[in-house]
Write a protein that holds these residues in place. Structure first.
Motif, PDB file in Angstrom:
ATOM      1  N   PRO A 105      39.412  24.346 -46.601  1.00 19.15           N
ATOM      2  CA  PRO A 105      40.778  24.002 -46.171  1.00 19.15           C
ATOM      3  C   PRO A 105      41.085  22.537 -46.489  1.00 19.15           C
ATOM      4  CG  PRO A 105      39.661  25.255 -44.468  1.00 19.15           C
ATOM      5  CD  PRO A 105      38.628  24.929 -45.519  1.00 19.15           C
ATOM      6  N   PRO A 106      42.157  22.285 -47.247  1.00 22.19           N
ATOM      7  CA  PRO A 106      42.466  20.901 -47.630  1.00 22.19           C
ATOM      8  C   PRO A 106      42.871  20.052 -46.429  1.00 22.19           C
ATOM      9  CG  PRO A 106      44.006  22.458 -48.668  1.00 22.19           C
ATOM     10  CD  PRO A 106      43.069  23.242 -47.828  1.00 22.19           C
ATOM     11  N   ASP A 107      42.475  18.801 -46.497  1.00 20.77           N
ATOM     12  CA  ASP A 107      42.807  17.840 -45.445  1.00 20.77           C
ATOM     13  C   ASP A 107      44.176  17.232 -45.757  1.00 20.77           C
ATOM     14  OD1 ASP A 107      42.683  16.169 -43.268  1.00 20.77           O
ATOM     15  OD2 ASP A 107      41.422  14.671 -44.278  1.00 20.77           O
ATOM     16  N   ILE A 108      45.199  18.081 -45.623  1.00 18.88           N
ATOM     17  CA  ILE A 108      46.578  17.686 -45.906  1.00 18.88           C
ATOM     18  C   ILE A 108      47.452  18.309 -44.817  1.00 18.88           C
ATOM     19  CG2 ILE A 108      48.484  17.848 -47.571  1.00 18.88           C
ATOM     20  CD1 ILE A 108      46.384  18.261 -49.767  1.00 18.88           C
ATOM     21  N   GLU A 109      48.435  17.545 -44.349  1.00 16.06           N
ATOM     22  CA  GLU A 109      49.344  18.088 -43.335  1.00 16.06           C
ATOM     23  C   GLU A 109      49.953  19.387 -43.842  1.00 16.06           C
ATOM     24  OE1 GLU A 109      52.287  15.464 -41.593  1.00 16.06           O
ATOM     25  OE2 GLU A 109      51.101  13.744 -42.290  1.00 16.06           O
ATOM     26  N   ALA A 110      50.067  20.358 -42.951  1.00 14.15           N
ATOM     27  CA  ALA A 110      50.558  21.690 -43.324  1.00 14.15           C
ATOM     28  C   ALA A 110      51.946  21.626 -43.961  1.00 14.15           C
ATOM     29  CB  ALA A 110      50.573  22.600 -42.103  1.00 14.15           C
ATOM     30  N   VAL A 111      52.821  20.789 -43.440  1.00 14.54           N
ATOM     31  CA  VAL A 111      54.180  20.682 -43.979  1.00 14.54           C
ATOM     32  C   VAL A 111      54.147  20.134 -45.400  1.00 14.54           C
ATOM     33  CG1 VAL A 111      56.407  19.516 -43.701  1.00 14.54           C
ATOM     34  CG2 VAL A 111      55.231  20.416 -41.705  1.00 14.54           C
ATOM     35  N   VAL A 112      53.348  19.117 -45.626  1.00 15.84           N
ATOM     36  CA  VAL A 112      53.224  18.514 -46.954  1.00 15.84           C
ATOM     37  C   VAL A 112      52.647  19.527 -47.933  1.00 15.84           C
ATOM     38  CG1 VAL A 112      52.051  16.709 -48.297  1.00 15.84           C
ATOM     39  CG2 VAL A 112      53.016  16.170 -46.044  1.00 15.84           C
ATOM     40  N   LEU A 113      51.616  20.238 -47.521  1.00 16.72           N
ATOM     41  CA  LEU A 113      50.983  21.239 -48.368  1.00 16.72           C
ATOM     42  C   LEU A 113      51.963  22.371 -48.688  1.00 16.72           C
ATOM     43  CD1 LEU A 113      48.409  22.087 -49.822  1.00 16.72           C
ATOM     44  CD2 LEU A 113      47.676  23.203 -47.700  1.00 16.72           C
ATOM     45  N   ALA A 114      52.696  22.830 -47.688  1.00 17.12           N
ATOM     46  CA  ALA A 114      53.660  23.912 -47.893  1.00 17.12           C
ATOM     47  C   ALA A 114      54.757  23.491 -48.880  1.00 17.12           C
ATOM     48  CB  ALA A 114      54.273  24.339 -46.560  1.00 17.12           C
ATOM     49  N   GLU A 115      55.260  22.277 -48.741  1.00 18.03           N
ATOM     50  CA  GLU A 115      56.291  21.783 -49.661  1.00 18.03           C
ATOM     51  C   GLU A 115      55.749  21.693 -51.085  1.00 18.03           C
ATOM     52  OE1 GLU A 115      57.682  18.086 -48.045  1.00 18.03           O
ATOM     53  OE2 GLU A 115      58.805  19.066 -46.435  1.00 18.03           O
ATOM     54  N   ALA A 116      54.516  21.222 -51.212  1.00 15.21           N
ATOM     55  CA  ALA A 116      53.906  21.097 -52.536  1.00 15.21           C
ATOM     56  C   ALA A 116      53.694  22.463 -53.179  1.00 15.21           C
ATOM     57  CB  ALA A 116      52.584  20.339 -52.436  1.00 15.21           C
ATOM     58  N   ILE A 117      53.218  23.405 -52.398  1.00 12.94           N
ATOM     59  CA  ILE A 117      53.006  24.762 -52.917  1.00 12.94           C
ATOM     60  C   ILE A 117      54.330  25.366 -53.360  1.00 12.94           C
ATOM     61  CG2 ILE A 117      52.355  27.113 -52.277  1.00 12.94           C
ATOM     62  CD1 ILE A 117      50.121  25.842 -50.541  1.00 12.94           C
ATOM     63  N   GLN A 118      55.373  25.166 -52.567  1.00 13.29           N
ATOM     64  CA  GLN A 118      56.690  25.690 -52.937  1.00 13.29           C
ATOM     65  C   GLN A 118      57.187  25.050 -54.226  1.00 13.29           C
ATOM     66  OE1 GLN A 118      58.350  28.324 -51.332  1.00 13.29           O
ATOM     67  NE2 GLN A 118      59.354  28.214 -53.317  1.00 13.29           N
ATOM     68  N   LEU A 119      56.954  23.759 -54.381  1.00 14.86           N
ATOM     69  CA  LEU A 119      57.357  23.069 -55.602  1.00 14.86           C
ATOM     70  C   LEU A 119      56.626  23.642 -56.812  1.00 14.86           C
ATOM     71  CD1 LEU A 119      58.957  20.699 -56.912  1.00 14.86           C
ATOM     72  CD2 LEU A 119      56.873  19.359 -56.637  1.00 14.86           C
ATOM     73  N   VAL A 120      55.321  23.853 -56.683  1.00 12.40           N
ATOM     74  CA  VAL A 120      54.538  24.428 -57.781  1.00 12.40           C
ATOM     75  C   VAL A 120      55.061  25.823 -58.125  1.00 12.40           C
ATOM     76  CG1 VAL A 120      52.252  25.292 -58.450  1.00 12.40           C
ATOM     77  CG2 VAL A 120      52.467  23.037 -57.387  1.00 12.40           C
ATOM     78  N   LEU A 121      55.327  26.628 -57.117  1.00 12.80           N
ATOM     79  CA  LEU A 121      55.855  27.978 -57.364  1.00 12.80           C
ATOM     80  C   LEU A 121      57.208  27.932 -58.067  1.00 12.80           C
ATOM     81  CD1 LEU A 121      54.885  29.721 -54.002  1.00 12.80           C
ATOM     82  CD2 LEU A 121      53.839  30.070 -56.252  1.00 12.80           C
ATOM     83  N   ASP A 122      58.074  27.029 -57.626  1.00 15.06           N
ATOM     84  CA  ASP A 122      59.391  26.890 -58.255  1.00 15.06           C
ATOM     85  C   ASP A 122      59.268  26.447 -59.707  1.00 15.06           C
ATOM     86  OD1 ASP A 122      60.562  27.639 -55.855  1.00 15.06           O
ATOM     87  OD2 ASP A 122      61.113  25.579 -55.283  1.00 15.06           O
TER      88      ASP A 122
END
Length: 102
Positions: free
Chosen positions: A48-65
């Motif tokens: 599990p990455p040591d990154i805030e869940a909100v930051v990780l979720a935004e980054a994942i969404q950006l990659v998907l987009d």
């Protein structure tokens, strides 16, 4: 060793670079960078990455987009290649017809 956040930033930068390379038609580089980015993503999530869940979720969404945009470039390139192959096939037939009538 880079932190998880640094790895994520690198993945995001590579994602942007993939779009730029696709726009420039640098398909060999796109393939190489995409493989490297996939490996980086796998390494990021080995634990599990040591990154805030909100930051990780935004980054994942950006990659998907961005992947959707990249997919559109790839589909367009595929269609262009099909058109070129079709035109080459017609030219080949025309050359053969010319050679057999000569």
């Amino acid at each position: 060793m880079p932190s998880d956040l640094q790895r994520l930033d690198s993945i995001l930068a590579d994602t942007e670079k993939l779009i730029q390379l696709a726009q420039e038609g640098e398909w060999d580089t796109v393939v190489k960078l995409e493989k490297a980015r996939d490996t980086d993503i796998q390494h990021l999530f080995e634990t599990p990455p040591d990154i805030e869940a909100v930051v990780l979720a935004e980054a994942i969404q950006l990659v998907l987009d961005k992947n959707k945009i990249l997919t559109q470039f790839l589909l367009s390139q595929r269609d262009s290649l099909r058109m070129e192959m079709s035109q080459a096939g017609h030219a080949h037939k025309a050359i053969n017809a010319y050679l057999t009538t000569g």
